[in-house]
Motif scaffolding. Structure first.
Motif, mmCIF file in Angstrom:
data_model
loop_
_atom_site.group_PDB
_atom_site.id
_atom_site.type_symbol
_atom_site.label_atom_id
_atom_site.label_comp_id
_atom_site.label_asym_id
_atom_site.label_seq_id
_atom_site.Cartn_x
_atom_site.Cartn_y
_atom_site.Cartn_z
ATOM 1 N N HIS A 46 59.834 1.895 70.259
ATOM 2 C CA HIS A 46 58.738 1.141 70.871
ATOM 3 C C HIS A 46 57.602 2.100 71.194
ATOM 4 O O HIS A 46 57.843 3.219 71.634
ATOM 5 N N LEU A 47 56.379 1.650 70.972
ATOM 6 C CA LEU A 47 55.229 2.429 71.401
ATOM 7 C C LEU A 47 54.175 1.503 71.966
ATOM 8 O O LEU A 47 54.142 0.319 71.651
ATOM 9 N N SER A 48 53.334 2.061 72.817
ATOM 10 C CA SER A 48 52.318 1.272 73.515
ATOM 11 C C SER A 48 51.010 2.043 73.532
ATOM 12 O O SER A 48 51.010 3.272 73.558
ATOM 13 N N THR A 49 49.897 1.301 73.531
ATOM 14 C CA THR A 49 48.584 1.927 73.692
ATOM 15 C C THR A 49 48.111 1.830 75.135
ATOM 16 O O THR A 49 46.923 1.918 75.407
ATOM 17 N N GLU A 50 49.077 1.675 76.042
ATOM 18 C CA GLU A 50 48.745 1.570 77.462
ATOM 19 C C GLU A 50 48.018 2.820 77.951
ATOM 20 O O GLU A 50 47.143 2.733 78.807
ATOM 21 N N HIS A 51 48.377 3.984 77.411
ATOM 22 C CA HIS A 51 47.747 5.241 77.815
ATOM 23 C C HIS A 51 46.591 5.560 76.881
ATOM 24 O O HIS A 51 46.613 5.220 75.700
ATOM 25 N N CYS A 52 45.577 6.220 77.408
ATOM 26 C CA CYS A 52 44.380 6.515 76.620
ATOM 27 C C CYS A 52 44.677 7.469 75.463
ATOM 28 O O CYS A 52 44.057 7.366 74.409
ATOM 29 N N ASP A 53 45.584 8.400 75.665
ATOM 30 C CA ASP A 53 45.953 9.352 74.617
ATOM 31 C C ASP A 53 47.286 8.942 74.015
ATOM 32 O O ASP A 53 48.190 8.518 74.739
ATOM 33 N N ILE A 54 47.399 9.066 72.699
ATOM 34 C CA ILE A 54 48.691 8.812 72.061
ATOM 35 C C ILE A 54 49.085 10.046 71.261
ATOM 36 O O ILE A 54 48.236 10.849 70.856
ATOM 37 N N THR A 55 50.370 10.202 71.027
ATOM 38 C CA THR A 55 50.891 11.368 70.310
ATOM 39 C C THR A 55 50.619 11.220 68.813
ATOM 40 O O THR A 55 50.291 10.133 68.318
ATOM 41 N N ASP A 56 50.794 12.315 68.090
ATOM 42 C CA ASP A 56 50.646 12.273 66.629
ATOM 43 C C ASP A 56 51.654 11.314 66.008
ATOM 44 O O ASP A 56 51.327 10.575 65.079
ATOM 45 N N ASP A 57 52.905 11.327 66.526
ATOM 46 C CA ASP A 57 53.923 10.416 66.005
ATOM 47 C C ASP A 57 53.518 8.960 66.228
ATOM 48 O O ASP A 57 53.665 8.118 65.340
ATOM 49 N N ALA A 58 52.982 8.662 67.407
ATOM 50 C CA ALA A 58 52.545 7.299 67.705
ATOM 51 C C ALA A 58 51.373 6.905 66.804
ATOM 52 O O ALA A 58 51.300 5.771 66.322
ATOM 53 N N ARG A 59 50.488 7.833 66.531
ATOM 54 C CA ARG A 59 49.349 7.573 65.650
ATOM 55 C C ARG A 59 49.836 7.279 64.220
ATOM 56 O O ARG A 59 49.335 6.375 63.554
ATOM 57 N N GLN A 60 50.849 8.019 63.757
ATOM 58 C CA GLN A 60 51.413 7.771 62.429
ATOM 59 C C GLN A 60 52.026 6.372 62.353
ATOM 60 O O GLN A 60 51.851 5.663 61.360
ATOM 61 N N LEU A 61 52.741 5.977 63.397
ATOM 62 C CA LEU A 61 53.336 4.638 63.421
ATOM 63 C C LEU A 61 52.264 3.558 63.494
ATOM 64 O O LEU A 61 52.398 2.495 62.881
ATOM 65 N N ALA A 62 51.196 3.819 64.233
ATOM 66 C CA ALA A 62 50.093 2.852 64.305
ATOM 67 C C ALA A 62 49.428 2.703 62.936
ATOM 68 O O ALA A 62 49.097 1.588 62.516
ATOM 69 N N ASP A 63 49.263 3.811 62.220
ATOM 70 C CA ASP A 63 48.701 3.749 60.866
ATOM 71 C C ASP A 63 49.629 2.975 59.933
ATOM 72 O O ASP A 63 49.172 2.173 59.114
ATOM 73 N N LEU A 64 50.936 3.207 60.067
ATOM 74 C CA LEU A 64 51.917 2.482 59.256
ATOM 75 C C LEU A 64 51.867 0.992 59.590
ATOM 76 O O LEU A 64 51.916 0.146 58.696
ATOM 77 N N ARG A 65 51.745 0.657 60.876
ATOM 78 C CA ARG A 65 51.624 -0.743 61.278
ATOM 79 C C ARG A 65 50.440 -1.398 60.590
ATOM 80 O O ARG A 65 50.540 -2.495 60.053
ATOM 81 N N GLU A 66 49.312 -0.730 60.580
ATOM 82 C CA GLU A 66 48.115 -1.296 59.957
ATOM 83 C C GLU A 66 48.311 -1.472 58.452
ATOM 84 O O GLU A 66 47.839 -2.445 57.871
#
Length: 183
Positions: free
Chosen positions: A140-160
């Motif tokens: 699970h990942l959330s954009t609740e925090h202003c900064d996200i990790t590189d891993d979270a960014r990769q998953l967000a890109d995969l989601r898109e």
């Protein structure tokens, strides 16, 4: 001739041992990949049991792409959700698998920022469940925090990427339009 062939064979074996064979048919000396681009232990070819479920969006992630059940769900906001059958092609599944393998989705992921800092609302939530080669992983990942990790960014890109494929399907386009919004 036999004596020369035997010496050649011994020299070759010695070179392999001295060269650092890693037991997988590769040579340690040849492995100069940076850690960031190293691929996962996921098989190179998509396994027959590969499936995933992605839940994403505002309000707890009510949008869903589910290849286990072959469905797509759209968040209609004030009107609940709508679900339709979803059929991804073999090539689309292979492409998604390749991207998951590239980011090592089955490996350990750092999804929480070290310094959570500020919070933002509304925020999106993503939940992933992935099965490949007899292993299932959920995260699970959330954009609740202003900064996200590189891993979270990769998953967000995969989601898109997955979202783009799913939302291009006629079944998704036939679902009702969402009404309302998230504050």
């Amino acid at each position: 001739m036999a004596r020369t062939g035997g010496r050649l064979l011994l020299a070759l074996a010695a070179a392999l041992i001295a060269g650092g064979c890693d037991g997988d048919g590769g040579y340690l000396a040849d492995r100069k990949e940076p850690a960031a681009s190293k691929t996962t232990a996921m098989p190179a070819d998509m396994p027959a049991d590969f499936d995933f479920e992605l839940k994403y969006g505002y309000g707890g992630g009510k949008n869903e792409v589910d290849t286990y059940d072959g469905t797509i769900t759209k968040d209609l906001i004030v009107n609940g959700t709508a679900t339709a059958d979803l059929a991804l092609s073999e090539q689309e599944m292979r492409d998604i698998y390749a991207r998951m393998r590239e980011i090592d989705i089955m490996g350990k992921k750092k999804l929480e920022p070290e310094n959570p800092g500020c919070g933002q609302d509304p925020h999106t939530d993503d939940s992933w469940t992935v099965t490949a080669a007899g292993e299932t992983k959920s995260m699970h990942l959330s954009t609740e925090h202003c900064d996200i990790t590189d891993d979270a960014r990769q998953l967000a890109d995969l989601r898109e990427y997955v979202r783009g494929i799913a939302e291009s399907k006629a079944a998704y386009k036939a679902l009702p339009e969402a009404e309302g919004g998230y504050d």
